[in-house]
Motif scaffolding. Structure first.
Motif, PDB file in Angstrom:
ATOM      1  N   ARG A  18      -5.675   7.329   8.483  1.00  0.00           N
ATOM      2  CA  ARG A  18      -4.242   7.458   8.205  1.00  0.00           C
ATOM      3  C   ARG A  18      -3.805   6.718   6.952  1.00  0.00           C
ATOM      4  O   ARG A  18      -2.729   6.995   6.407  1.00  0.00           O
ATOM      5  N   LEU A  19      -4.631   5.776   6.483  1.00  0.00           N
ATOM      6  CA  LEU A  19      -4.277   5.010   5.289  1.00  0.00           C
ATOM      7  C   LEU A  19      -5.089   5.421   4.058  1.00  0.00           C
ATOM      8  O   LEU A  19      -5.025   4.767   3.028  1.00  0.00           O
ATOM      9  N   SER A  20      -5.822   6.523   4.174  1.00  0.00           N
ATOM     10  CA  SER A  20      -6.677   6.946   3.064  1.00  0.00           C
ATOM     11  C   SER A  20      -5.871   7.367   1.831  1.00  0.00           C
ATOM     12  O   SER A  20      -6.407   7.420   0.727  1.00  0.00           O
ATOM     13  N   HIS A  21      -4.580   7.664   2.015  1.00  0.00           N
ATOM     14  CA  HIS A  21      -3.751   8.074   0.875  1.00  0.00           C
ATOM     15  C   HIS A  21      -3.259   6.892   0.050  1.00  0.00           C
ATOM     16  O   HIS A  21      -2.739   7.075  -1.056  1.00  0.00           O
ATOM     17  N   ILE A  22      -3.407   5.676   0.554  1.00  0.00           N
ATOM     18  CA  ILE A  22      -2.930   4.490  -0.158  1.00  0.00           C
ATOM     19  C   ILE A  22      -3.879   4.176  -1.317  1.00  0.00           C
ATOM     20  O   ILE A  22      -5.084   4.037  -1.136  1.00  0.00           O
ATOM     21  N   LYS A  23      -3.340   4.104  -2.520  1.00  0.00           N
ATOM     22  CA  LYS A  23      -4.134   3.773  -3.699  1.00  0.00           C
ATOM     23  C   LYS A  23      -3.917   2.335  -4.154  1.00  0.00           C
ATOM     24  O   LYS A  23      -4.731   1.764  -4.875  1.00  0.00           O
ATOM     25  N   THR A  24      -2.815   1.738  -3.749  1.00  0.00           N
ATOM     26  CA  THR A  24      -2.491   0.377  -4.145  1.00  0.00           C
ATOM     27  C   THR A  24      -3.450  -0.611  -3.488  1.00  0.00           C
ATOM     28  O   THR A  24      -3.733  -0.505  -2.295  1.00  0.00           O
ATOM     29  N   PRO A  25      -3.955  -1.590  -4.237  1.00  0.00           N
ATOM     30  CA  PRO A  25      -4.843  -2.598  -3.632  1.00  0.00           C
ATOM     31  C   PRO A  25      -4.101  -3.416  -2.579  1.00  0.00           C
ATOM     32  O   PRO A  25      -3.064  -4.022  -2.866  1.00  0.00           O
ATOM     33  N   ILE A  26      -4.614  -3.420  -1.352  1.00  0.00           N
ATOM     34  CA  ILE A  26      -3.988  -4.161  -0.266  1.00  0.00           C
ATOM     35  C   ILE A  26      -5.064  -4.471   0.775  1.00  0.00           C
ATOM     36  O   ILE A  26      -6.013  -3.698   0.947  1.00  0.00           O
ATOM     37  N   SER A  27      -4.952  -5.593   1.461  1.00  0.00           N
ATOM     38  CA  SER A  27      -5.967  -5.980   2.442  1.00  0.00           C
ATOM     39  C   SER A  27      -5.365  -5.997   3.842  1.00  0.00           C
ATOM     40  O   SER A  27      -4.221  -6.394   4.053  1.00  0.00           O
ATOM     41  N   LEU A  28      -6.184  -5.568   4.809  1.00  0.00           N
ATOM     42  CA  LEU A  28      -5.754  -5.460   6.200  1.00  0.00           C
ATOM     43  C   LEU A  28      -6.883  -5.979   7.093  1.00  0.00           C
ATOM     44  O   LEU A  28      -8.014  -5.528   6.996  1.00  0.00           O
ATOM     45  N   SER A  29      -6.565  -6.929   7.959  1.00  0.00           N
ATOM     46  CA  SER A  29      -7.557  -7.412   8.924  1.00  0.00           C
ATOM     47  C   SER A  29      -7.205  -6.882  10.310  1.00  0.00           C
ATOM     48  O   SER A  29      -6.046  -6.881  10.717  1.00  0.00           O
ATOM     49  N   VAL A  30      -8.239  -6.419  11.023  1.00  0.00           N
ATOM     50  CA  VAL A  30      -8.066  -5.878  12.368  1.00  0.00           C
ATOM     51  C   VAL A  30      -9.138  -6.513  13.244  1.00  0.00           C
ATOM     52  O   VAL A  30     -10.312  -6.145  13.179  1.00  0.00           O
ATOM     53  N   LEU A  31      -8.743  -7.485  14.058  1.00  0.00           N
ATOM     54  CA  LEU A  31      -9.699  -8.188  14.908  1.00  0.00           C
ATOM     55  C   LEU A  31      -9.244  -8.163  16.358  1.00  0.00           C
ATOM     56  O   LEU A  31      -8.045  -8.278  16.646  1.00  0.00           O
ATOM     57  N   GLY A  32     -10.206  -8.037  17.249  1.00  0.00           N
ATOM     58  CA  GLY A  32      -9.881  -7.779  18.642  1.00  0.00           C
ATOM     59  C   GLY A  32      -9.397  -8.962  19.436  1.00  0.00           C
ATOM     60  O   GLY A  32      -8.796  -8.788  20.503  1.00  0.00           O
ATOM     61  N   CYS A  33      -9.635 -10.207  18.966  1.00  0.00           N
ATOM     62  CA  CYS A  33      -9.221 -11.360  19.755  1.00  0.00           C
ATOM     63  C   CYS A  33      -8.899 -12.536  18.839  1.00  0.00           C
ATOM     64  O   CYS A  33      -9.015 -12.446  17.617  1.00  0.00           O
ATOM     65  N   VAL A  34      -8.535 -13.677  19.439  1.00  0.00           N
ATOM     66  CA  VAL A  34      -8.053 -14.827  18.679  1.00  0.00           C
ATOM     67  C   VAL A  34      -9.168 -15.760  18.209  1.00  0.00           C
ATOM     68  O   VAL A  34      -8.890 -16.779  17.582  1.00  0.00           O
ATOM     69  N   VAL A  35     -10.437 -15.408  18.464  1.00  0.00           N
ATOM     70  CA  VAL A  35     -11.516 -16.302  18.026  1.00  0.00           C
ATOM     71  C   VAL A  35     -11.548 -16.405  16.505  1.00  0.00           C
ATOM     72  O   VAL A  35     -11.500 -17.492  15.941  1.00  0.00           O
ATOM     73  N   ASN A  36     -11.629 -15.258  15.831  1.00  0.00           N
ATOM     74  CA  ASN A  36     -11.636 -15.247  14.371  1.00  0.00           C
ATOM     75  C   ASN A  36     -10.398 -14.579  13.778  1.00  0.00           C
ATOM     76  O   ASN A  36     -10.191 -14.622  12.567  1.00  0.00           O
ATOM     77  N   GLY A  37      -9.604 -13.939  14.629  1.00  0.00           N
ATOM     78  CA  GLY A  37      -8.456 -13.180  14.143  1.00  0.00           C
ATOM     79  C   GLY A  37      -7.496 -13.959  13.271  1.00  0.00           C
ATOM     80  O   GLY A  37      -7.187 -13.542  12.143  1.00  0.00           O
ATOM     81  N   PRO A  38      -6.987 -15.115  13.711  1.00  0.00           N
ATOM     82  CA  PRO A  38      -6.030 -15.859  12.891  1.00  0.00           C
ATOM     83  C   PRO A  38      -6.620 -16.307  11.557  1.00  0.00           C
ATOM     84  O   PRO A  38      -5.934 -16.270  10.522  1.00  0.00           O
TER      85      PRO A  38
END
Length: 383
Positions: free
Chosen positions: A293-313
């Motif tokens: 769904r985000l393949s149309h975005i050309k602007t440089p931007i970073s997104l983190s997707v983590l399943g729990c709070v161990v490394n997520g924050p």
């Protein structure tokens, strides 16, 4: 000024710059990503449609094979329709090179030694000069000259480099210097060693690739190892990831290699975990959906997707937008590294997509305000 993270620094090899149409290659220009069409070039509509998909994926340059007169006849229409410069792929028949240059090719992929007499080389050079075409010399371990195979016994780095130097001399003898060179092999060790040797022998831009790398997964791994190794050493000015997959996939993998090394920053860079029993949501399916769904975005931007709070924050602190799984379908959203709000599972995907799109629009507006003439990342002086 010294870097605060010197272990991330990549010092690029000094090369002179050439122009492939409107796109600079070499020097301090961003490393360009190429692919190649696989439709019959004589079918202009099918080829243009495929070029459109490659352009949408971010291709900076696109190569089109011209094996016969029907292909070069269609090339003019194709070149007019393309928004990125096209490279005409020529093998053996020098007249196809003349026709492609006249039809709007920005570059000719041709080995001067394979097209016959010196007079024919001279004709190709004259056509290239008259039409403002660059030339890409493409040495391949699978098609080395017979005398080099007899001399070395097998394809080896020294043979590939010698072949490249022989072809370069043919162009230089005709006072032509707008060229780039590739020394490709399907063997990662052979290709890397050949490029390392060539990088020390010439100052022209180098086109990187592991040829016949394989399918989407295997070919991606081989290309990442070979091309990534060279880029990390500062070698390479343009690249093609050669996959038995759709051309737009080659473009996406090429950008992922560059993004991993911090050499290009086009589109969304996703940091995500492999998932485990601690996950608060289905990480694998979520990342798959977000990437699509985000393949149309050309602007440089970073997104983190983590399943729990161990490394997520911790990962969220390093990205523009972060999502960390929580209990009872309630997950934490981070903006610019700071805890901001919660989101429920039911509307999590739509919510993250809207946040990324809004952030991308904000970044684009800031870039435009800073420089009203800013264009696609490849045409910027720095990236």
């Amino acid at each position: 000024m010294s870097s605060i993270r010197p272990w991330r620094n990549i010092e690029r090899r000094k090369s002179r710059q050439i122009m492939v149409g409107k796109v600079p290659v070499g020097g301090d220009a961003p490393i360009t990503v190429q692919t190649m069409t696989n439709t019959p070039t004589s079918d202009a509509k099918a080829t243009i449609d495929q070029i459109r998909r490659c352009e949408d994926a971010g291709a900076d340059l696109i190569r089109v094979s011209c094996p016969d007169v029907e292909s070069t006849a269609a090339f003019r229409e194709i070149a007019r329709a393309a928004t990125v410069p096209l490279i005409a792929d020529i093998h053996f028949h020098y007249k196809r090179a003349l026709e492609a240059a006249d039809a709007g090719a920005a570059c000719l992929r041709i080995n001067p030694g394979n097209i016959g007499s010196d007079d024919r080389v001279a004709e190709v050079v004259r056509a290239a000069k008259a039409n403002g075409c660059a030339i890409r010399i493409g040495v391949n371990a699978g098609s080395l000259e017979r005398d080099l195979l007899e001399k070395y016994g097998e394809p080896c780095p020294e043979a590939l480099v010698e072949s490249a130097l022989d072809h370069i001399k043919l162009l230089q003898d005709h006072d032509f210097h707008e060229y780039k060179v590739a020394v490709k092999a399907s063997d990662v060790f052979l290709a890397v060693a050949a490029y390392q040797g060539l990088s020390e022998a010439v100052d022209c831009p180098l086109h990187l690739g592991i040829t016949e790398a394989g399918g989407l997964i295997g070919g991606t791994v081989k290309s990442a190892l070979g091309i990534g190794n060279l880029l990390w050493a500062g070698i390479g000015d343009t690249l093609r990831v050669s996959l038995s997959a759709e051309p737009e996939e080659e473009v996406r993998v090429g950008f992922e290699i560059l993004k991993a090394l911090g050499l290009r920053t086009r589109g969304v860079r996703v940091v995500s975990c492999p998932s485990c029993a601690r996950q608060g949501f289905d990480v694998i399916r979520t990342v798959e959906a977000l990437e699509k769904r985000l393949s149309h975005i050309k602007t440089p931007i970073s997104l983190s997707v983590l399943g729990c709070v161990v490394n997520g924050p911790g990962e969220a602190r390093e990205t523009d937008i972060g999502l960390t799984g929580g209990g009872n379908g309630k997950h934490m959203v981070y903006l610019s590294g700071v805890t901001d709000h919660h989101v429920q599972s039911d509307n999590m995907l739509d919510h993250i997509v809207s946040l990324v799109e809004a952030k991308a629009a904000e970044i684009e507006a800031q870039m435009t305000d800073a420089d009203p003439l800013v264009q696609e990342p490849i045409t910027q002086a720095a990236e």
